[in-house]
Design an enzyme around this catalytic site. Structure first.
Site, PDB file in Angstrom:
ATOM      1  N   LYS A 146       0.833  -1.209   0.000  1.00 57.70           N
ATOM      2  CA  LYS A 146       0.000   0.000   0.000  1.00 57.70           C
ATOM      3  C   LYS A 146       0.865   1.255   0.000  1.00 57.70           C
ATOM      4  O   LYS A 146       0.617   2.186  -0.765  1.00 57.70           O
ATOM      5  CB  LYS A 146      -0.899   0.015   1.249  1.00 57.70           C
ATOM      6  CG  LYS A 146      -1.600   1.341   1.464  1.00 57.70           C
ATOM      7  CD  LYS A 146      -2.439   1.370   2.732  1.00 57.70           C
ATOM      8  CE  LYS A 146      -1.698   1.685   3.991  1.00 57.70           C
ATOM      9  NZ  LYS A 146      -1.529   3.106   4.341  1.00 57.70           N
ATOM     10  N   ASN A 147       1.869   1.284   0.876  1.00 56.27           N
ATOM     11  CA  ASN A 147       2.618   2.534   1.044  1.00 56.27           C
ATOM     12  C   ASN A 147       3.629   2.795  -0.063  1.00 56.27           C
ATOM     13  O   ASN A 147       4.282   3.843  -0.082  1.00 56.27           O
ATOM     14  CB  ASN A 147       3.267   2.580   2.430  1.00 56.27           C
ATOM     15  CG  ASN A 147       2.215   2.806   3.512  1.00 56.27           C
ATOM     16  OD1 ASN A 147       1.066   3.113   3.210  1.00 56.27           O
ATOM     17  ND2 ASN A 147       2.610   2.643   4.761  1.00 56.27           N
TER      18      ASN A 147
ATOM     19  N   CYS B 217      -4.700  13.338  12.980  1.00 57.52           N
ATOM     20  CA  CYS B 217      -5.340  12.061  12.723  1.00 57.52           C
ATOM     21  C   CYS B 217      -5.182  11.211  13.964  1.00 57.52           C
ATOM     22  O   CYS B 217      -4.590  11.643  14.946  1.00 57.52           O
ATOM     23  CB  CYS B 217      -4.749  11.377  11.496  1.00 57.52           C
ATOM     24  SG  CYS B 217      -3.109  10.752  11.778  1.00 57.52           S
TER      25      CYS B 217
ATOM     26  N   ARG C 203       0.947  15.073  13.270  1.00 58.45           N
ATOM     27  CA  ARG C 203       1.467  14.926  11.914  1.00 58.45           C
ATOM     28  C   ARG C 203       1.496  16.238  11.117  1.00 58.45           C
ATOM     29  O   ARG C 203       0.736  16.439  10.171  1.00 58.45           O
ATOM     30  CB  ARG C 203       0.685  13.837  11.170  1.00 58.45           C
ATOM     31  CG  ARG C 203       0.794  12.506  11.862  1.00 58.45           C
ATOM     32  CD  ARG C 203       0.000  11.431  11.201  1.00 58.45           C
ATOM     33  NE  ARG C 203       0.696  10.776  10.100  1.00 58.45           N
ATOM     34  CZ  ARG C 203       0.155   9.846   9.339  1.00 58.45           C
ATOM     35  NH1 ARG C 203      -1.090   9.489   9.525  1.00 58.45           N
ATOM     36  NH2 ARG C 203       0.846   9.285   8.380  1.00 58.45           N
ATOM     37  N   PRO C 204       2.402  17.144  11.476  1.00 58.80           N
ATOM     38  CA  PRO C 204       2.517  18.422  10.758  1.00 58.80           C
ATOM     39  C   PRO C 204       3.155  18.260   9.372  1.00 58.80           C
ATOM     40  O   PRO C 204       3.581  17.164   9.010  1.00 58.80           O
ATOM     41  CB  PRO C 204       3.435  19.248  11.663  1.00 58.80           C
ATOM     42  CG  PRO C 204       4.176  18.271  12.496  1.00 58.80           C
ATOM     43  CD  PRO C 204       3.343  17.026  12.585  1.00 58.80           C
TER      44      PRO C 204
ATOM     45  N   ASP D  67       4.623   0.805  11.971  1.00 64.68           N
ATOM     46  CA  ASP D  67       3.414   0.185  11.412  1.00 64.68           C
ATOM     47  C   ASP D  67       3.234  -1.273  11.839  1.00 64.68           C
ATOM     48  O   ASP D  67       2.231  -1.899  11.494  1.00 64.68           O
ATOM     49  CB  ASP D  67       3.423   0.273   9.877  1.00 64.68           C
ATOM     50  CG  ASP D  67       3.184   1.693   9.386  1.00 64.68           C
ATOM     51  OD1 ASP D  67       2.788   2.550  10.191  1.00 64.68           O
ATOM     52  OD2 ASP D  67       3.394   1.944   8.180  1.00 64.68           O
TER      53      ASP D  67
ATOM     54  N   ILE E  59       8.071   7.146  16.780  1.00 65.58           N
ATOM     55  CA  ILE E  59       7.746   7.889  15.548  1.00 65.58           C
ATOM     56  C   ILE E  59       6.516   8.785  15.734  1.00 65.58           C
ATOM     57  O   ILE E  59       6.528   9.960  15.368  1.00 65.58           O
ATOM     58  CB  ILE E  59       7.512   6.922  14.357  1.00 65.58           C
ATOM     59  CG1 ILE E  59       8.654   5.909  14.232  1.00 65.58           C
ATOM     60  CG2 ILE E  59       7.298   7.716  13.063  1.00 65.58           C
ATOM     61  CD1 ILE E  59       9.973   6.452  13.755  1.00 65.58           C
TER      62      ILE E  59
ATOM     63  N   ARG F 261      -8.886  -0.302   4.398  1.00 65.06           N
ATOM     64  CA  ARG F 261      -8.007   0.700   3.789  1.00 65.06           C
ATOM     65  C   ARG F 261      -6.679   0.069   3.401  1.00 65.06           C
ATOM     66  O   ARG F 261      -6.061   0.488   2.429  1.00 65.06           O
ATOM     67  CB  ARG F 261      -7.739   1.852   4.775  1.00 65.06           C
ATOM     68  CG  ARG F 261      -8.930   2.734   5.004  1.00 65.06           C
ATOM     69  CD  ARG F 261      -8.544   3.954   5.812  1.00 65.06           C
ATOM     70  NE  ARG F 261      -7.588   4.773   5.068  1.00 65.06           N
ATOM     71  CZ  ARG F 261      -7.209   5.991   5.430  1.00 65.06           C
ATOM     72  NH1 ARG F 261      -7.711   6.533   6.509  1.00 65.06           N
ATOM     73  NH2 ARG F 261      -6.350   6.673   4.715  1.00 65.06           N
TER      74      ARG F 261
END
Ligand code: EPZ
Length: 437
Positions: A30-31, A134, A139-140, A324, A346, A416
């Protein structure tokens, strides 16, 4: 996938206790798929992507890209295809019809913010909504802005939008990211490929998905070296062409099923998986007493009888243990013989699964960014829900070992990023079914 998305009200029901035996095919990543699809904005020719996973995020992004002018089509199924084989998609942005990405899109999928790089590089302008927070953290986007400014962009932030302009085109520059960022590396890499002159990106992300994008950009005519290291060198070219590229296997899906097998017990080959993409996670599993073997078909994971040993793990950028896979490892350690610690470095808020795992009987204490997990003899099924993709799948893993029935709500998070999860697990003997909502 025919363009439809799987039902957002569906649930997954798991009856724990079955061992897993057989083969699980690993899908395209996916990523990697998402930035590769976005790279189609860089050229007016056709970009063909093979091994595209059937995921809701892919469908959502194809719609978002459609708004910018990308025609997206998927080849029909061929004779002999099992439905587990990846799809082949063709993307063509013959003309960019809109350089604005509105909030309603970027809010649906954070990675769609990344269109800012190719739109700016090709059109000299992009106006992209700020993604907002989120479930896993704030998450800037400061590193993206810093990187694009280094390539000569003028940037204003106004009314929730980042407005980037480079009316005479981007110019090569020197970027040094203060921290490793996968997204900012993807974006600056794409933008620099069409900038005039040379760019150096220092403290670049080394994740394999960056390498996959760099590979594909290379086939499109970009001049990039250093992928897989912390320093990327790019010599910009005036235009990029179409290309054909096969998406690499999903290392997070691989690690997730490896942990599912470790949890349930059994013997499963993760077909098409590439061990070098997740060495740190495989080492952690070996340390926990799980058998891990590299075979010519992929990776074989087995646990027969032996208990799980506790581990101490910190997440880190690649080649470290991936954030992840943090939730999945935590689920596994709930059944270890002893106390484990897992530190998340992270994202600042990626522990939403802790409360839900507790509903299944897990004993986890949180202290800032560190979780201490006391292994328990038994987990028991319950109704749970999750707030993000990896948290949801950690509940699936826990459910495989829990006594009785676990029902996971909000399955749209799973859809997703995991292709046919219930089919892949039930083909190996897991009692996992989808309850259509
Ligand atoms: C990518 O997100 C992945 N998403 C994430 O996977 C993954 O968790 C993450 O990389 C880390 O490996 C995709 O590839 C689509 P980052 P990304 O920029 O690029 C901070 C999943 O479940 N940061 O590397 O958004 C940021 O807040 C998803 O598949 C800034 O401070 O992550 C975070 O703390 C979730 N300013 C850290 O850097 C910035 O401008 C790393 O984030 C950018 C990032």
């Amino acid at each position: 996938m025919t363009g439809s998305q799987r039902g957002s009200m569906d649930k997954i029901r798991i009856v724990g206790g079955n061992r897993l035996n057989g083969t699980i095919p690993i899908s395209g990543a996916k990523n990697a798929a998402l930035p590769l699809m976005i790279a189609s904005l860089l050229t007016d020719e056709v970009l063909t992507l093979e091994n595209l996973p059937r995921l809701n995020d892919v469908v959502t992004l194809s719609r978002i890209l459609g708004n910018h002018g990308v025609d997206f089509s998927i080849d029909g199924r061929r004779a002999g295809e099992t439905g587990m084989t990846g799809q082949t998609a063709h993307l063509r942005a013959r003309e960019i019809v809109d350089t604005t990405a509105p909030y309603e899109f970027v809010r649906q999928m954070r990675a769609s913010f990344w269109v800012i790089g190719p739109l700016l590089a090709r059109m000299g302008e992009a106006k992209v909504s700020l993604p907002g927070g989120c479930a896993i953290g704030t998450r800037p986007v400061d590193f993206f802005i810093q990187g694009l400014k280094a390539l000569g962009a003028d940037i204003d932030i106004d009314g929730g939008y980042v407005h980037a302009r480079a009316l005479n085109g981007l110019k090569g520059g020197h970027v040094r990211f203060p921290h490793v960022s996968v997204g900012a590396t993807h974006v600056v890499l794409m933008a620099a490929s069409l900038a005039a002159g040379d760019t150096v990106i220092e403290n670049a992300a080394r994740e394999p998905e960056i390498g996959d994008l760099a590979d594909c950009l290379g086939k499109m005519g970009a001049k990039i070296s250093g992928a897989g290291t912390g320093t990327l060198h790019v010599t910009g070219v005036p235009r990029l062409s179409g290309a054909r590229h096969r998406i690499l296997p999903d290392r997070i899906e691989t690690g997730t099923y490896a942990m599912a097998v470790a949890m349930a017990g059994g013997d499963v080959t993760l077909e098409g998986a590439r061990p070098e993409l997740l060495q740190a996670a495989l080492d952690v599993l070996r340390g926990a007493g799980v058998e891990v073997a590299e075979t010519n078909r992929g990776i074989r994971i087995a646990r027969n009888g032996a208990g799980l040993k506790p581990v101490d793990v910190e997440t880190a950028p690649f080649p470290g243990f991936p954030t992840d896979l943090q939730a999945q490892l935590m689920a596994l350690m709930c059944r270890a013989d002893g106390t484990s610690t897992i530190t998340e470095t992270i994202f600042e808020n990626r522990f939403m699964h802790v409360q839900e795992l507790a509903r299944l009987g897990a004993r986890i204490q949180l202290d800032g960014q560190q979780a201490t997990i006391d292994g328990v003899e038994r987990l028991t099924g319950a109704e749970v829900m999750a707030t993000d993709l990896r948290a949801s799948v950690s509940l699936v893993i826990a459910g495989l070992a829990a006594e009785g029935e676990t029902v996971i709500n909000r399955v749209y998070h799973l859809d997703r990023g995991f292709e046919r999860l219930e089919e892949k697990l039930s083909r190996c003997g897991g009692d996992v079914t989808r309850l259509v909502g």
